[in-house]
Write a protein that holds these residues in place. Structure first.
Motif, PDB file in Angstrom:
ATOM      1  N   MET A  79      -2.104   1.889 -13.572  1.00  0.00           N
ATOM      2  CA  MET A  79      -2.679   2.330 -12.289  1.00  0.00           C
ATOM      3  C   MET A  79      -3.325   1.169 -11.537  1.00  0.00           C
ATOM      4  N   GLU A  80      -3.958   0.264 -12.258  1.00  0.00           N
ATOM      5  CA  GLU A  80      -4.571  -0.909 -11.615  1.00  0.00           C
ATOM      6  C   GLU A  80      -3.486  -1.765 -10.961  1.00  0.00           C
ATOM      7  N   LEU A  81      -2.380  -1.957 -11.661  1.00  0.00           N
ATOM      8  CA  LEU A  81      -1.254  -2.721 -11.114  1.00  0.00           C
ATOM      9  C   LEU A  81      -0.695  -2.041  -9.875  1.00  0.00           C
ATOM     10  N   ILE A  82      -0.508  -0.740  -9.951  1.00  0.00           N
ATOM     11  CA  ILE A  82       0.041  -0.001  -8.806  1.00  0.00           C
ATOM     12  C   ILE A  82      -0.889  -0.135  -7.609  1.00  0.00           C
ATOM     13  N   LYS A  83      -2.188  -0.008  -7.826  1.00  0.00           N
ATOM     14  CA  LYS A  83      -3.162  -0.148  -6.740  1.00  0.00           C
ATOM     15  C   LYS A  83      -3.074  -1.534  -6.104  1.00  0.00           C
ATOM     16  N   CYS A  84      -3.072  -2.569  -6.954  1.00  0.00           N
ATOM     17  CA  CYS A  84      -3.017  -3.946  -6.436  1.00  0.00           C
ATOM     18  C   CYS A  84      -1.728  -4.186  -5.650  1.00  0.00           C
ATOM     19  N   ARG A  85      -0.619  -3.710  -6.175  1.00  0.00           N
ATOM     20  CA  ARG A  85       0.657  -3.915  -5.486  1.00  0.00           C
ATOM     21  C   ARG A  85       0.696  -3.172  -4.156  1.00  0.00           C
ATOM     22  N   LEU A 131       8.499  -1.583  -9.077  1.00  0.00           N
ATOM     23  CA  LEU A 131       8.077  -2.347 -10.248  1.00  0.00           C
ATOM     24  C   LEU A 131       9.077  -2.211 -11.392  1.00  0.00           C
ATOM     25  N   VAL A 132       9.543  -0.994 -11.633  1.00  0.00           N
ATOM     26  CA  VAL A 132      10.489  -0.759 -12.722  1.00  0.00           C
ATOM     27  C   VAL A 132      11.830  -1.418 -12.424  1.00  0.00           C
ATOM     28  N   SER A 133      12.279  -1.329 -11.171  1.00  0.00           N
ATOM     29  CA  SER A 133      13.568  -1.955 -10.846  1.00  0.00           C
ATOM     30  C   SER A 133      13.472  -3.478 -10.879  1.00  0.00           C
ATOM     31  N   GLU A 134      12.307  -4.006 -10.587  1.00  0.00           N
ATOM     32  CA  GLU A 134      12.101  -5.457 -10.584  1.00  0.00           C
ATOM     33  C   GLU A 134      12.072  -6.043 -11.989  1.00  0.00           C
ATOM     34  N   VAL A 152       8.633  -1.335 -19.168  1.00  0.00           N
ATOM     35  CA  VAL A 152       7.436  -1.881 -19.809  1.00  0.00           C
ATOM     36  C   VAL A 152       6.930  -3.118 -19.065  1.00  0.00           C
ATOM     37  N   ARG A 153       7.788  -4.093 -18.859  1.00  0.00           N
ATOM     38  CA  ARG A 153       7.347  -5.324 -18.177  1.00  0.00           C
ATOM     39  C   ARG A 153       6.938  -5.040 -16.735  1.00  0.00           C
ATOM     40  N   GLY A 154       7.588  -4.080 -16.112  1.00  0.00           N
ATOM     41  CA  GLY A 154       7.268  -3.765 -14.727  1.00  0.00           C
ATOM     42  C   GLY A 154       5.926  -3.088 -14.569  1.00  0.00           C
ATOM     43  N   LEU A 155       5.642  -2.130 -15.432  1.00  0.00           N
ATOM     44  CA  LEU A 155       4.405  -1.361 -15.283  1.00  0.00           C
ATOM     45  C   LEU A 155       3.203  -1.961 -15.999  1.00  0.00           C
ATOM     46  N   PHE A 156       3.442  -2.916 -16.898  1.00  0.00           N
ATOM     47  CA  PHE A 156       2.322  -3.487 -17.646  1.00  0.00           C
ATOM     48  C   PHE A 156       2.066  -4.947 -17.303  1.00  0.00           C
ATOM     49  N   ARG A 157       2.559  -5.408 -16.170  1.00  0.00           N
ATOM     50  CA  ARG A 157       2.281  -6.772 -15.725  1.00  0.00           C
ATOM     51  C   ARG A 157       0.776  -6.908 -15.480  1.00  0.00           C
TER      52      ARG A 157
END
Length: 179
Positions: free
Chosen positions: A2-8, A29-32, A36-41
Motif C-alpha cells: 500500500m505504501e508503494l501504491i500511494k507513492c506511485r 506495477l505488476v506488468s512492469e 512479487v517484485r512489482g508490488l514489493f519494491r
C-alpha cells in the motif's frame, strides 16, 4: 504494497496530470516487474523505516506520559490500587512528542524508501537498491537531501499523533484495560 501504491500514485499524477486509480497502479506495477517484485519494491526500506520507528513511537509516548505525570504530580494508581487515567493534556502532549520523535528517527530512510519506490520505469535493478539510492541522494544533495519534506511531516505528526494516543487511551479505558 500500500505504501508503494500511494507513492506511485503521488508521482504518477505529477508526471501525467492524471490520477490513476488503485487498480491501474497495481496493474502497472505488476506488468512492469511481476507480482512479487512489482508490488514489493522498496519493501526492505519500508521495514528498515517501520521497525525502529514504531519502537521509538511507543517508547517516546510512554516516557513522555510518565514524565509529564511525575512533573504534574499525577499518580499512576490511586490509594486503592486502581489505575488513574492521565489527563487529556498529558495524553495529547505525549502523543505529539511520540509522533515527532518517530518521524525524526526514521525520516532519512523514509526519503530513501520513497525515492526507491518512485524511480521511473526501466531504472536498472542495480540503481534501485537501498545503497544505490542512498548514494545518489548523498552525492546530489548531501545530508540535507535526507531531510526533504520533514517540516510538513513533523507539523502533520503533532495533531494526528496527539489524537491517535488520546483515542488509544480512551479505548483502553472503555475496554476495561485500565482497571
Amino acid at each position: 504494497p500500500m505504501e508503494l501504491i500511494k507513492c506511485r500514485q503521488q508521482v504518477t499524477q505529477g508526471r501525467t496530470g492524471h490520477i490513476p486509480g488503485m487498480g491501474d497502479t497495481v496493474r502497472a506495477l505488476v506488468s512492469e516487474a511481476g507480482l512479487v517484485r512489482g508490488l514489493f519494491r522498496g519493501f526492505g526500506a519500508t521495514v528498515l523505516r517501520d521497525v525502529p520507528s514504531f519502537a521509538a513511537y511507543f517508547w517516546a509516548y510512554e516516557v513522555t506520559k510518565d514524565a509529564l505525570r511525575a512533573y504534574a504530580g499525577i499518580p499512576c494508581v490511586d490509594k486503592r490500587g486502581k489505575v488513574v487515567v492521565a489527563p487529556v493534556w498529558v495524553l495529547l502532549t505525549a502523543g505529539s512528542v511520540a509522533g515527532v520523535a518517530t518521524w525524526v528517527s526514521c525520516y532519512p530512510i523514509d526519503v530513501v524508501k520513497t525515492a526507491q519506490q518512485t524511480l521511473p520505469e526501466g531504472t536498472p535493478a542495480s540503481e534501485r537498491t537501498i545503497a544505490a539510492v542512498t548514494r545518489r541522494i548523498w552525492r546530489s544533495e548531501g545530508a540535507i537531501g535526507f531531510t526533504r519534506g520533514i517540516v510538513p511531516t513533523v507539523v502533520r505528526a503533532v495533531p494526528s499523533n496527539a489524537v491517535t494516543f488520546l483515542v488509544y487511551e480512551w479505548c483502553l479505558q472503555v475496554m476495561g484495560h485500565h482497571d
